[in-house]
Design a protein around this motif. Structure first.
Motif, short mmCIF file in Angstrom:
data_model
loop_
_atom_site.label_atom_id
_atom_site.label_comp_id
_atom_site.label_asym_id
_atom_site.label_seq_id
_atom_site.Cartn_x
_atom_site.Cartn_y
_atom_site.Cartn_z
N ARG A 1 1.00 -1.51 0.18
CA ARG A 1 0.00 0.08 0.27
C ARG A 1 0.70 0.65 0.61
O ARG A 1 1.34 1.20 1.38
CB ARG A 1 -0.54 -0.04 1.12
N LYS B 1 -4.16 9.53 -1.32
CA LYS B 1 -5.16 9.66 -1.22
C LYS B 1 -5.31 9.56 -3.19
O LYS B 1 -4.98 10.37 -3.30
CB LYS B 1 -5.56 10.25 -0.37
N THR C 1 -7.57 0.24 -5.68
CA THR C 1 -8.11 -0.35 -4.32
C THR C 1 -7.26 -0.78 -3.17
O THR C 1 -7.42 -0.99 -2.51
CB THR C 1 -8.83 -0.13 -3.43
N VAL D 1 -3.92 1.65 -2.79
CA VAL D 1 -4.47 3.06 -2.56
C VAL D 1 -5.83 3.17 -2.24
O VAL D 1 -6.58 2.59 -2.01
CB VAL D 1 -4.14 4.79 -3.72
N ASP D 2 -6.08 4.22 -1.48
CA ASP D 2 -6.78 4.69 -1.09
C ASP D 2 -7.61 5.66 -1.63
O ASP D 2 -6.62 6.36 -2.47
CB ASP D 2 -7.47 5.79 0.20
N ILE E 1 -10.72 8.23 -3.58
CA ILE E 1 -12.12 9.35 -3.15
C ILE E 1 -12.78 9.52 -4.19
O ILE E 1 -11.61 9.49 -5.74
CB ILE E 1 -11.49 10.57 -2.97
#
Lengths: 488, 541
Positions: free
Chosen positions: A371, A375, A399, A402-403, A405
């Motif tokens: 990871r 973001k 996902t 990374v995270d 949005i």
């Protein structure tokens, strides 16, 4: 009967300073449509709620609203618990009622030719699909182009072609359509996807009008240049550095066990402008057990020509590309350019299967990357999301590293020949992306289309990366960590 | 043009379906014409929803005489002969107008308009554009309307006709905000369509609320045969909110068959000769009987099956049906539809002459709001033809009528204003009144009728009419006016049904035994006005 919660947009421009949402609990029958939920609210809770409807059976086009952001016919869309109902993106009269009049008035009517001739069965068959439009204006609400530039809009173009194809009309509708912004459509296909009658507006109306415009010599000069370049070089863009195909052997063996074999169709942008991204993708494929065969004689898929109505040279390109893979007995061709993928899937008749790289990687499954402390937001390429129906696969990959949005899936302005032909519009749409990207607060923008990546770079304050590049960075981080942990 | 807040015109057309728009197009040749619609012109009304087709004699093997005889027979000989003669003679001419203006009908390889069989007709004379024929016509008519000088006023609800003495001189309306708008006209054309929204199960759009019958009646015009309500045999039965939605007769025209829950093609017991393509009154009663006698489906319908047809035929000839059923999870290529009768069309209406004059000066009417053309049962495909034939005639007659020196009656306007204002002080949600009315009408004035049921229904309507409707805001005033019209229209249907003591066409009185058939019936039209009511007698030649 069941109770559902509905969030409804309320706004009376004469009395309210700004719109607000009101939440209602509505009692509806099983199988109720959005319209019936609105009836329930109006009849039992709040008779002042304004909404428009008439036939109740999907035939008059009065009741289009946005449900959870998507334009739909209220009378046909099933009512769901927790839905948000908003008006179309048109001037608001009150609540869910928009002012349809000016747009409807702007659509052209047939001007009878002095000599009457009945259309032939072939002409009728050609016109009929364009005739099923119920003028609900869902497409007008969804079209990104007409929000930034003078464009009559998707259904106006449909009407122009309908008139052009009819021997009873006497006007030159092609020239008229060019004047109304025929070349401003980015072919993002948002209009088609929201059309309740499934009219394929970009492919069956706009591109056909552009082809007719081409016959009249009305193709934009910049688009003619691209066609010339394809004819001369087999590529739609000029090479600025050593191309991908020049840097890579014809077969790339994976590092471990072979899980699958694909042929790779690179496309002009990744080959000539963004070769490093394609090289990153190859690394990710090799790491995940995919053997890649790369025929060197492949050429432009023809998408830039189809989108701009320059179809004369198309068959030659198709033949060369299909042969390149058939000669090597390849049964699955992988694309990583969303535009090429969509073109190979829809505009070609291929004897092999075409899969986007996001489909291939999620099908075989990937080695988990490390990871990254980032973001990210994801920009859905139009030709991937709407052109190929690929929405979840890239998210599934992203996902893992990374995270994510989310931001609304809206065209960035790079498609349909708009970036070259109408650069101001492309820039305006790009700037709208900048605003959405900013709202997310993300550190990077991820996409999966060279046109989008190349274009958004100019309209983003943060780096733009391909899905596979981010995966590769995840693998490198993983390798680095593994190395650190190893005792010397 | 506006003068002291009054819109002035030569011809006022009320209604924006096929008949209204056709009338306005025609009238515009004779002077300033206004078209007022409570919806958006082109979207409202039932024409745009009409699926099956338009009957016109186009081939040498067919003839106007056969079309006339089919129509008379289908209408249980209650039709006005002169109107039917005009209908069959002029339907082809009006079809040519539509073609000239750009209508895209299906065509044969010889480039002639294609035709298909419809119920009760001895020749396949139903012209079509897939199963969106009415929509095709509306698109064409709106195109044409745009190229005339007609002033179109959308989303304005006419609430009453204005009169100077005995003469109609325009109309009063409410705009979207509930403001009163007055329109003064030399001639006024009512083309407001039907009113089967007074029934719980109906094919009509939101505009089928019977406004034209009600405002015409209040203005003193006479109506005939209001009891004659057509129940279309095939309406959707589920989900609940889709009940009544039209399943076009074209499904049977293309070869669809009806079966009960035992798998029997039951039409052989009701009309072995014409089977599924019998007239609508016969098929609707057959389906209703099957269901009542326990041979219906779990959703209280019967099966309508096209699965034996080639898939391509279903896809090209019935695309709207395919799409609508798919939305509700039924693929009609693979499984049967479930259908039951649904209130569809009112054959009765304003009494008109061949020039579309009503019984009061200055007022014309065309389309479904009129009576006489279809008798006691309308043939599928004759309504779209009716809109064009009589739309043109009404527009022409209204246009050719001379200028009038008429005055708006201030006292009448005051009365209208106070009626409307009272709705702001009412106490009952109009939608609750509608629900009660629709249930009462479906139960008491449906396919099978008796005097006691009709009397009871009339009692319910009378009670509902005394309720003080409440407008939640000025914008809701029009809604209250429309409910008032629905109540009046429903009462006209029931009163007509009580007057006609015979079973004829769509009107079935189970409490009457009769020794005659339509051709020897001693009865002619029922009639209703604010001055008189009754039934005409005498066997028609």
């Amino acid at each position: 009967m069941k109770d559902i919660t509905v969030r409804v947009f309320r706004f009376d421009p004469e009395n309210d300073e700004k719109p607000h949402f009101q939440t209602y609990s509505a009692s509806v029958s099983d199988g109720a449509r959005v319209l019936h939920a609105l009836h329930a609210i109006h009849n039992e809770h709040d008779p002042t709620l304004s909404y428009r409807y008439c036939c109740g059976s999907g035939q008059c086009g009065s009741c289009a609203v946005r449900v959870n952001g998507e334009p739909v016919l209220a009378c046909m869309e099933e009512a769901r618990d927790g839905m948000t109902v908003e008006p179309l993106d048109l001037p608001i009269v009150k609540d869910l009622v928009v002012d349809m009049g000016p747009y409807l008035d702007s659509l052209h009517a047939l001007v009878p030719a002095p000599e009457f001739r009945m259309p032939t069965p072939d002409e009728v068959e050609e016109i009929k699909p364009l005739r099923s439009c119920i003028e609900c204006l869902a497409c007008v609400s969804a079209c990104p182009a007409l929000k930034v530039i003078d464009f009559a809009g998707p259904t106006a173009m449909r009407q122009e072609l309908r008139l052009q194809l009819d021997p009873r009309d006497q006007q030159d509708r092609v020239t008229e359509a060019v004047g109304e912004g025929l070349f401003t459509c980015t072919s993002c296909q948002a209009c088609w996807k929201v059309c309740p009658k499934d009219i394929q507006l970009p492919g069956k109306a706009i591109e056909k009008l552009r082809a007719l415009a081409n016959k009249k010599g009305l193709t934009l000069p910049r688009h003619q240049d691209v066609a010339q370049l394809v004819k001369e070089t087999g590529r739609s863009v000029v090479r600025t550095e050593t191309s991908f195909l020049e840097q890579i052997p014809e077969v790339l063996e994976p590092y471990g066990e072979v899980k699958g074999t694909v042929g790779f169709f690179v496309g002009c942008m990744y080959n000539q402008r963004l070769p490093q991204t394609a090289l990153d993708a190859m690394e990710v494929l090799r790491r995940n057990g995919i053997r890649v065969i790369i025929p060197k004689e492949q050429v432009c898929c023809g998408s830039p020509l189809i989108r701009t109505g320059q179809v004369d040279f198309l068959d030659t390109l198709k033949r060369r590309n299909i042969d390149a893979f058939v000669f090597r007995n390849i049964d699955t061709v992988l694309t990583m350019c969303a535009g090429c993928g969509s073109t190979l899937k829809h505009d070609y008749k291929t004897p092999f299967k075409v899969m986007d790289i996001n489909e291939v990687l999620t099908k075989y499954g990937i080695e988990p990357p490390a990871r990254l402390p980032l973001k990210a937001t994801y920009h859905d390429p139009c030709h991937l999301l709407r052109g190929q129906g690929i929405k979840n696969q890239p998210r599934e990959l992203i996902t893992q590293v990374v995270d994510l949005i989310e931001m609304p899936a809206i065209c960035c302005g790079s498609g349909g020949g708009v970036k070259s032909g109408v650069p101001d519009e492309a820039a305006a749409l790009g700037e709208k992306r900048r605003e959405e990207i900013k709202k997310t607060g993300a550190d990077i923008v991820i996409s999966s289309c060279p046109f989008c990546e190349y274009h958004i770079r100019d309209h983003s304050d943060i780096p733009v990366k391909n899905v596979t590049t981010v995966l590769l960075e995840g693998y490198r981080e993983k390798d680095r960590k593994a190395k650190e942990q190893k005792p010397c | 043009m506006r003068s002291d807040d009054v819109l002035l015109c030569h011809v006022l057309v009320i209604g924006s379906g096929g008949a209204g728009v056709r009338a306005a197009i025609e009238a515009s040749q004779y002077g300033e014409t206004l078209l007022v619609s409570k919806t958006i012109a082109g979207k409202g009304g039932c024409t745009t929803m009409a699926e099956g087709g338009y009957n016109a004699v186009l081939r040498t093997a067919d003839s106007c005489d056969i079309h006339f005889e089919d129509t008379m027979k289908g209408g249980a000989r209650l039709n006005d002969r002169d109107l039917v003669q005009i209908l069959v003679k002029e339907a082809p001419e009006r079809m040519n107008d539509l073609l000239k203006w750009g209508a895209v009908f299906d065509v044969t390889t010889e480039c002639e308009v294609a035709q298909r069989p419809f119920g009760g007709q001895r020749f396949p004379r139903t012209c079509y554009a897939g199963d969106r024929t009415g929509h095709e016509m509306m698109m064409t008519l709106i195109d044409r309307l745009d190229s005339t000088g007609v002033g179109v006023h959308n989303e304005i609800t006419i609430i009453d006709l204005l009169k100077d003495g005995d003469t109609v001189c325009g109309a009063a309306a409410l705009d979207r905000k509930g403001e009163l708008v007055l329109i003064k006209a030399d001639s006024t054309v009512i083309a407001t369509g039907g009113g089967t929204k007074v029934y719980d199960i109906s094919t009509n759009s939101s505009s089928g609320t019977g406004d034209g019958y009600a405002i015409g009646y209040r203005a003193g015009a006479e109506l005939i045969d209001m009891e004659q309500v057509q129940f279309h045999p095939t309406g959707a039965v589920y989900p609940y909110d889709a009940r009544g939605r039209l399943v076009t007769e074209a499904v049977r025209g293309e070869g669809g068959v009806l079966k009960n829950s035992l798998g029997e093609r039951f039409m052989s017991a009701y009309d072995p000769e014409r089977m599924e393509l019998s007239t609508r009154d016969v098929v609707a009663r057959a389906i209703a009987t099957e269901i009542l006698e326990g041979r219906g489906t779990t959703h209280a319908g019967v099966y309508l099956d096209v699965t034996h047809l080639p898939r391509s035929q279903i896809e090209t000839r019935l695309p709207v049906m395919l799409e609508q059923f798919l939305k509700f999870g039924v693929d009609i290529r693979n499984e049967p539809m479930e259908v039951a009768p649904t209130a569809h069309h009112i054959m009765g209406g304003l009494r008109i002459t061949t020039q579309c004059e009503t019984t009061i000066p200055g007022l014309y009417a065309c389309g479904e709001v009129t009576g006489g053309v279809h008798g006691a049962n309308r043939l599928g495909g004759n309504a779209l033809a009716d809109t064009q034939v009589f739309g043109k005639r009404a527009g022409e007659a209204a246009g050719k009528a001379g200028k009038k020196t008429v005055c708006i009656d201030d006292a009448q306007v005051d009365t209208i204003r106070s009626t409307v204002d009272n709705y702001m002080k009412g106490d009952t949600n109009p939608s609750h009144v509608i629900r009660s009315l629709q249930t009462a009408m479906w139960e008491g004035a449906g396919i099978f009728r008796t005097a006691p049921d009709l009397e009871k229904t009339l009692g319910i309507i009378s009670h509902l009419s005394t309720i003080r409707l409440k407008a939640a805001s000025p914008e809701n005033l029009a809604e209250c006016c429309i409910v008032r019209n629905m109540l009046l229209t429903a009462s006209l249907i029931v009163r007509g049904a009580l007057l006609r003591k015979e079973s004829r066409g769509a009107h079935v009185r189970k409490d009457v035994t009769q020794a005659w058939d339509p051709s020897s019936s001693p009865y002619r039209h029922t009639y209703l006005s604010d001055r008189r009511e009754g039934i005409e007698t005498g066997v028609w030649e």
